[in-house]
Design a protein around this motif. Structure first.
Motif, mmCIF file in Angstrom:
data_model
loop_
_atom_site.group_PDB
_atom_site.id
_atom_site.type_symbol
_atom_site.label_atom_id
_atom_site.label_comp_id
_atom_site.label_asym_id
_atom_site.label_seq_id
_atom_site.Cartn_x
_atom_site.Cartn_y
_atom_site.Cartn_z
ATOM 1 N N UNK A 48 0.530 17.375 -3.579
ATOM 2 C CA UNK A 48 0.163 15.970 -3.366
ATOM 3 C C UNK A 48 -0.056 15.184 -4.666
ATOM 4 N N UNK A 49 -0.557 15.831 -5.701
ATOM 5 C CA UNK A 49 -0.775 15.136 -6.983
ATOM 6 C C UNK A 49 0.529 14.955 -7.742
ATOM 7 N N UNK A 50 1.251 16.041 -7.926
ATOM 8 C CA UNK A 50 2.477 16.021 -8.717
ATOM 9 C C UNK A 50 3.585 15.200 -8.046
ATOM 10 N N UNK A 51 3.647 15.273 -6.726
ATOM 11 C CA UNK A 51 4.707 14.593 -5.980
ATOM 12 C C UNK A 51 4.238 13.266 -5.384
ATOM 13 N N UNK A 52 3.146 12.718 -5.903
ATOM 14 C CA UNK A 52 2.533 11.511 -5.338
ATOM 15 C C UNK A 52 3.511 10.331 -5.264
ATOM 16 N N UNK A 53 4.222 10.051 -6.354
ATOM 17 C CA UNK A 53 5.139 8.906 -6.388
ATOM 18 C C UNK A 53 6.256 9.082 -5.366
ATOM 19 N N UNK A 54 6.803 10.269 -5.298
ATOM 20 C CA UNK A 54 7.891 10.529 -4.348
ATOM 21 C C UNK A 54 7.403 10.419 -2.905
ATOM 22 N N UNK A 55 6.198 10.942 -2.636
ATOM 23 C CA UNK A 55 5.631 10.854 -1.292
ATOM 24 C C UNK A 55 5.343 9.403 -0.905
ATOM 25 N N UNK A 56 4.849 8.620 -1.866
ATOM 26 C CA UNK A 56 4.582 7.200 -1.601
ATOM 27 C C UNK A 56 5.884 6.444 -1.313
ATOM 28 N N UNK A 57 6.920 6.742 -2.087
ATOM 29 C CA UNK A 57 8.221 6.118 -1.851
ATOM 30 C C UNK A 57 8.731 6.467 -0.460
ATOM 31 N N UNK A 58 8.661 7.740 -0.113
ATOM 32 C CA UNK A 58 9.127 8.185 1.192
ATOM 33 C C UNK A 58 8.365 7.466 2.302
ATOM 34 N N UNK A 59 7.045 7.372 2.154
ATOM 35 C CA UNK A 59 6.225 6.722 3.178
ATOM 36 C C UNK A 59 6.526 5.227 3.264
ATOM 37 N N UNK A 60 6.711 4.583 2.102
ATOM 38 C CA UNK A 60 7.005 3.147 2.088
ATOM 39 C C UNK A 60 8.340 2.861 2.776
ATOM 40 N N UNK A 61 9.356 3.667 2.475
ATOM 41 C CA UNK A 61 10.668 3.473 3.102
ATOM 42 C C UNK A 61 10.580 3.777 4.599
ATOM 43 N N UNK A 62 9.848 4.809 4.957
ATOM 44 C CA UNK A 62 9.673 5.158 6.372
ATOM 45 C C UNK A 62 8.984 4.019 7.127
ATOM 46 N N UNK A 63 7.958 3.421 6.509
ATOM 47 C CA UNK A 63 7.278 2.281 7.138
ATOM 48 C C UNK A 63 8.238 1.108 7.316
ATOM 49 N N UNK A 64 8.999 0.813 6.273
ATOM 50 C CA UNK A 64 9.989 -0.275 6.326
ATOM 51 C C UNK A 64 10.995 -0.018 7.441
ATOM 52 N N UNK A 65 11.540 1.182 7.471
ATOM 53 C CA UNK A 65 12.540 1.532 8.475
ATOM 54 C C UNK A 65 11.934 1.443 9.875
ATOM 55 N N UNK A 66 10.743 1.973 10.065
ATOM 56 C CA UNK A 66 10.094 1.942 11.383
ATOM 57 C C UNK A 66 9.879 0.515 11.859
ATOM 58 N N UNK A 67 9.307 -0.318 11.008
ATOM 59 C CA UNK A 67 9.024 -1.703 11.386
ATOM 60 C C UNK A 67 10.288 -2.455 11.774
ATOM 61 N N UNK A 68 11.300 -2.353 10.931
ATOM 62 C CA UNK A 68 12.496 -3.151 11.171
ATOM 63 C C UNK A 68 13.454 -2.498 12.162
ATOM 64 N N UNK A 69 13.353 -1.202 12.347
ATOM 65 C CA UNK A 69 14.157 -0.555 13.389
ATOM 66 C C UNK A 69 13.687 -1.039 14.758
ATOM 67 N N UNK A 70 12.385 -1.081 14.946
ATOM 68 C CA UNK A 70 11.839 -1.580 16.219
ATOM 69 C C UNK A 70 12.277 -3.024 16.461
ATOM 70 N N UNK A 71 12.205 -3.830 15.418
ATOM 71 C CA UNK A 71 12.598 -5.236 15.529
ATOM 72 C C UNK A 71 14.096 -5.350 15.855
ATOM 73 N N UNK A 72 14.907 -4.593 15.137
ATOM 74 C CA UNK A 72 16.356 -4.612 15.375
ATOM 75 C C UNK A 72 16.668 -4.121 16.788
#
Length: 172
Positions: A48-72
């Protein structure tokens, strides 16, 4: 076989469908074209410490995809849904590729928004009676620009959703 919609049945489709097994494909000399692949699972520990940036990126993209997939999905916008699935898949394989793709998406959306705002300003000019021949030419050019650059997405046509997507892309 398919002269009408009712002819388009699973049984009729099976009659004309040819399935090839990639591993069985050979050239004219009978040699296999594709090499046999041996795959295995390799568990990767996530720190979780070493991979923090990658995990945050993954979560941010997942949130974006989830929000706009539902809308689409609510707008039955299959093109946007497909694009979002590609983004989700991309974030799993290459953070550089997803950054480049989402940056291009943000740039395109901002351009679309600017074009819409310019067009709205021209419409206001028409309503105020300050329209001239040059304005006619500019408006034609802007309409052509919009027609060429606005994706066929239904949700982009709504300025509120366009703003929401721009905000989320800037944040992520």
């Amino acid at each position: 076989m398919f002269t009408s919609d009712k002819d388009f049945t699973p049984a009729n489709v099976r009659k004309v469908t040819v399935r090839n097994n990639k591993r069985a494909v050979v050239d004219f000399q009978g040699k296999r074209i594709f090499k046999q692949r041996i795959t295995s699972l390799c568990l990767i520990e996530i720190d979780p410490e070493k991979d923090k940036v990658e995990l945050e990126l993954y979560q941010a993209v997942t949130d974006y995809v989830s929000n706009f997939y539902d809308l689409a999905s609510r707008h039955n916008d299959r093109i946007m849904m497909f694009l979002l699935l590609i983004y989700q898949r991309m974030v799993s394989s290459s953070s550089k590729a997803i950054l480049l793709s989402l940056s291009r998406r943000l740039e395109k959306l901002q351009g679309i928004k600017s074009g819409i705002i310019e067009l709205e300003n021209k419409i206001e000019e028409i309503e105020e009676g300050t329209w001239d021949e040059l304005s006619d030419k500019v408006a034609e050019d802007q309409l052509l620009y919009l027609e060429r650059n606005i994706v066929s997405s239904n949700i982009i046509k709504d300025m509120h959703h366009l703003d929401m997507e721009i905000v989320q892309l800037k944040k992520d």
